[in-house]
Design a protein around this motif. Sequence first.
Motif, PDB file in Angstrom:
ATOM      1  N   ILE A 140      -9.389  -0.299  25.016  1.00 31.87           N
ATOM      2  CA  ILE A 140      -8.288  -0.595  24.093  1.00 31.87           C
ATOM      3  C   ILE A 140      -7.172   0.427  24.249  1.00 31.87           C
ATOM      4  N   ALA A 141      -7.546   1.706  24.273  1.00 31.90           N
ATOM      5  CA  ALA A 141      -6.548   2.771  24.380  1.00 31.90           C
ATOM      6  C   ALA A 141      -5.762   2.663  25.681  1.00 31.90           C
ATOM      7  N   GLU A 142      -6.441   2.346  26.779  1.00 33.10           N
ATOM      8  CA  GLU A 142      -5.756   2.260  28.069  1.00 33.10           C
ATOM      9  C   GLU A 142      -4.826   1.051  28.127  1.00 33.10           C
ATOM     10  N   LEU A 143      -5.271  -0.088  27.590  1.00 35.76           N
ATOM     11  CA  LEU A 143      -4.416  -1.273  27.610  1.00 35.76           C
ATOM     12  C   LEU A 143      -3.212  -1.096  26.687  1.00 35.76           C
ATOM     13  N   ARG A 203      -1.807   1.736  26.105  1.00 38.99           N
ATOM     14  CA  ARG A 203      -0.924   2.654  26.835  1.00 38.99           C
ATOM     15  C   ARG A 203      -0.100   1.902  27.869  1.00 38.99           C
ATOM     16  N   ARG A 204      -0.721   0.980  28.582  1.00 41.33           N
ATOM     17  CA  ARG A 204      -0.016   0.233  29.614  1.00 41.33           C
ATOM     18  C   ARG A 204       1.047  -0.685  29.001  1.00 41.33           C
ATOM     19  N   ILE A 205       0.746  -1.250  27.841  1.00 42.98           N
ATOM     20  CA  ILE A 205       1.729  -2.105  27.179  1.00 42.98           C
ATOM     21  C   ILE A 205       2.910  -1.284  26.689  1.00 42.98           C
ATOM     22  N   GLU A 206       2.617  -0.131  26.070  1.00 43.87           N
ATOM     23  CA  GLU A 206       3.689   0.725  25.547  1.00 43.87           C
ATOM     24  C   GLU A 206       4.563   1.281  26.666  1.00 43.87           C
ATOM     25  N   SER A 207       3.970   1.570  27.822  1.00 40.90           N
ATOM     26  CA  SER A 207       4.730   2.163  28.933  1.00 40.90           C
ATOM     27  C   SER A 207       5.568   1.132  29.675  1.00 40.90           C
ATOM     28  N   GLY A 208       5.326  -0.164  29.422  1.00 42.04           N
ATOM     29  CA  GLY A 208       6.060  -1.201  30.125  1.00 42.04           C
ATOM     30  C   GLY A 208       5.360  -1.690  31.376  1.00 42.04           C
ATOM     31  N   GLU A 209       4.214  -1.103  31.691  1.00 42.42           N
ATOM     32  CA  GLU A 209       3.456  -1.558  32.856  1.00 42.42           C
ATOM     33  C   GLU A 209       3.039  -3.016  32.678  1.00 42.42           C
ATOM     34  N   GLU A 232     -10.526 -11.362  32.346  1.00 39.34           N
ATOM     35  CA  GLU A 232     -11.741 -10.632  31.977  1.00 39.34           C
ATOM     36  C   GLU A 232     -12.430 -10.083  33.219  1.00 39.34           C
ATOM     37  N   HIS A 233     -12.540 -10.911  34.267  1.00 40.87           N
ATOM     38  CA  HIS A 233     -13.229 -10.480  35.488  1.00 40.87           C
ATOM     39  C   HIS A 233     -12.479  -9.334  36.169  1.00 40.87           C
ATOM     40  N   GLN A 234     -11.148  -9.383  36.150  1.00 45.48           N
ATOM     41  CA  GLN A 234     -10.373  -8.290  36.742  1.00 45.48           C
ATOM     42  C   GLN A 234     -10.588  -6.984  35.976  1.00 45.48           C
ATOM     43  N   LEU A 235     -10.598  -7.074  34.644  1.00 51.39           N
ATOM     44  CA  LEU A 235     -10.819  -5.875  33.840  1.00 51.39           C
ATOM     45  C   LEU A 235     -12.239  -5.356  34.018  1.00 51.39           C
ATOM     46  N   MET A 236     -13.203  -6.253  34.096  1.00 49.47           N
ATOM     47  CA  MET A 236     -14.597  -5.839  34.325  1.00 49.47           C
ATOM     48  C   MET A 236     -14.718  -5.067  35.628  1.00 49.47           C
ATOM     49  N   ALA A 237     -14.040  -5.567  36.665  1.00 50.12           N
ATOM     50  CA  ALA A 237     -14.119  -4.925  37.979  1.00 50.12           C
ATOM     51  C   ALA A 237     -13.397  -3.582  37.989  1.00 50.12           C
ATOM     52  N   GLU A 238     -12.207  -3.536  37.380  1.00 55.55           N
ATOM     53  CA  GLU A 238     -11.423  -2.304  37.405  1.00 55.55           C
ATOM     54  C   GLU A 238     -12.079  -1.181  36.612  1.00 55.55           C
ATOM     55  N   PHE A 239     -12.616  -1.506  35.429  1.00 51.99           N
ATOM     56  CA  PHE A 239     -13.144  -0.472  34.546  1.00 51.99           C
ATOM     57  C   PHE A 239     -14.667  -0.338  34.604  1.00 51.99           C
ATOM     58  N   GLY A 240     -15.317  -1.201  35.367  1.00 54.19           N
ATOM     59  CA  GLY A 240     -16.767  -1.114  35.491  1.00 54.19           C
ATOM     60  C   GLY A 240     -17.486  -1.382  34.184  1.00 54.19           C
ATOM     61  N   MET A 241     -16.986  -2.348  33.435  1.00 59.76           N
ATOM     62  CA  MET A 241     -17.552  -2.655  32.124  1.00 59.76           C
ATOM     63  C   MET A 241     -18.147  -4.050  32.107  1.00 59.76           C
ATOM     64  N   ARG A 257     -19.019  -7.789  30.489  1.00 63.20           N
ATOM     65  CA  ARG A 257     -18.129  -8.767  29.867  1.00 63.20           C
ATOM     66  C   ARG A 257     -18.083  -8.643  28.345  1.00 63.20           C
ATOM     67  N   PRO A 258     -19.220  -8.469  27.638  1.00 63.44           N
ATOM     68  CA  PRO A 258     -19.134  -8.340  26.177  1.00 63.44           C
ATOM     69  C   PRO A 258     -18.251  -7.180  25.734  1.00 63.44           C
ATOM     70  N   THR A 259     -18.253  -6.081  26.499  1.00 64.06           N
ATOM     71  CA  THR A 259     -17.418  -4.925  26.166  1.00 64.06           C
ATOM     72  C   THR A 259     -15.946  -5.277  26.315  1.00 64.06           C
ATOM     73  N   VAL A 260     -15.606  -5.957  27.415  1.00 66.80           N
ATOM     74  CA  VAL A 260     -14.222  -6.356  27.648  1.00 66.80           C
ATOM     75  C   VAL A 260     -13.767  -7.356  26.598  1.00 66.80           C
ATOM     76  N   VAL A 261     -14.612  -8.327  26.282  1.00 66.88           N
ATOM     77  CA  VAL A 261     -14.256  -9.345  25.289  1.00 66.88           C
ATOM     78  C   VAL A 261     -14.024  -8.709  23.923  1.00 66.88           C
ATOM     79  N   LYS A 262     -14.856  -7.728  23.547  1.00 65.90           N
ATOM     80  CA  LYS A 262     -14.683  -7.060  22.264  1.00 65.90           C
ATOM     81  C   LYS A 262     -13.350  -6.321  22.210  1.00 65.90           C
ATOM     82  N   ALA A 263     -13.001  -5.624  23.286  1.00 61.05           N
ATOM     83  CA  ALA A 263     -11.726  -4.891  23.330  1.00 61.05           C
ATOM     84  C   ALA A 263     -10.546  -5.846  23.233  1.00 61.05           C
ATOM     85  N   LEU A 264     -10.612  -6.947  23.944  1.00 60.87           N
ATOM     86  CA  LEU A 264      -9.515  -7.917  23.907  1.00 60.87           C
ATOM     87  C   LEU A 264      -9.392  -8.558  22.530  1.00 60.87           C
ATOM     88  N   GLY A 265     -10.524  -8.755  21.861  1.00 60.58           N
ATOM     89  CA  GLY A 265     -10.479  -9.310  20.512  1.00 60.58           C
ATOM     90  C   GLY A 265      -9.776  -8.384  19.537  1.00 60.58           C
TER      91      GLY A 265
END
Length: 243
Positions: free
Chosen positions: A14-17, A19-25, A35-44, A46-54
């Motif tokens: 959550i904190a990293e995403l 940060r990326r939104i605030e920076s304009g990235e 979800e699959h891209q985030l899972m691959a990038e952060f090594g997390m 799917r339930p962890t990624v889904v919870k953060a996105l929620g």
Amino acid sequence: MSFEYTPPKYAQLIAELERRIESGEYPPGSPLPSEHQLMAEFGMARPTVVKALGVLRDHGWIVTHQGKGRFVRGRPAIASTQQVRTGRELLDRREVQVSSRLLAAGPAEAPNRIASYLGIAPKSSVVLRKTLVTRDDEASEVSSTWVPADVAEGTALTDSADLKQGVRRYVEAAAGVELDHIVEHVTARNPTSEERDLLGVKASAALLAVYAVACDATGKPWIVVETVLPGDRHELEDAYPIR
């Protein structure tokens, strides 16, 4: 006793995403990585990624369009990182960072109200940590933290030294739980004789008593923080989105 605390993986994402939104990235209107891209990038997982996105969706950072994916809305008008509610501030407060005097730290019997909040029998054994907080050389509040004795014993909550972390960090480490939400209760009353002396108020003064009950995801309560505030020195303010 000190503890090293690492935020849970979903909170780190959550904190990293954010940060990326605030920076304009990730600019407003742009698609968020899948979800699959985030899972691959952060090594997390799917339930962890889904919870953060929620959480990001609920707080207004992103929006989901059925069949199209998730898109960036931008920094919400009231950002979650800037919206520190009273109860959360109390649980995360570090005594080393505020001007305070320790009044008590040790075993006690749970008063009826505290026992009810903790879901235990009245007069059950708890650990009480009470401090007097001053601001601008004036008594500002009396803060009392109540934790079941079997959880608090052996932690820094019973030490006479100022806490280096917020109380919830010690409880989460000792109990092996993750606190999920806070239920706040606010009442108004006159001061006790002890509070009159500590806060320098009259017997007829109006005090605000804020009770923050910290629970895990199942609703089980673990901590109660009671903060007593002179009504003429404080104003409670909250701000939150309406959708």
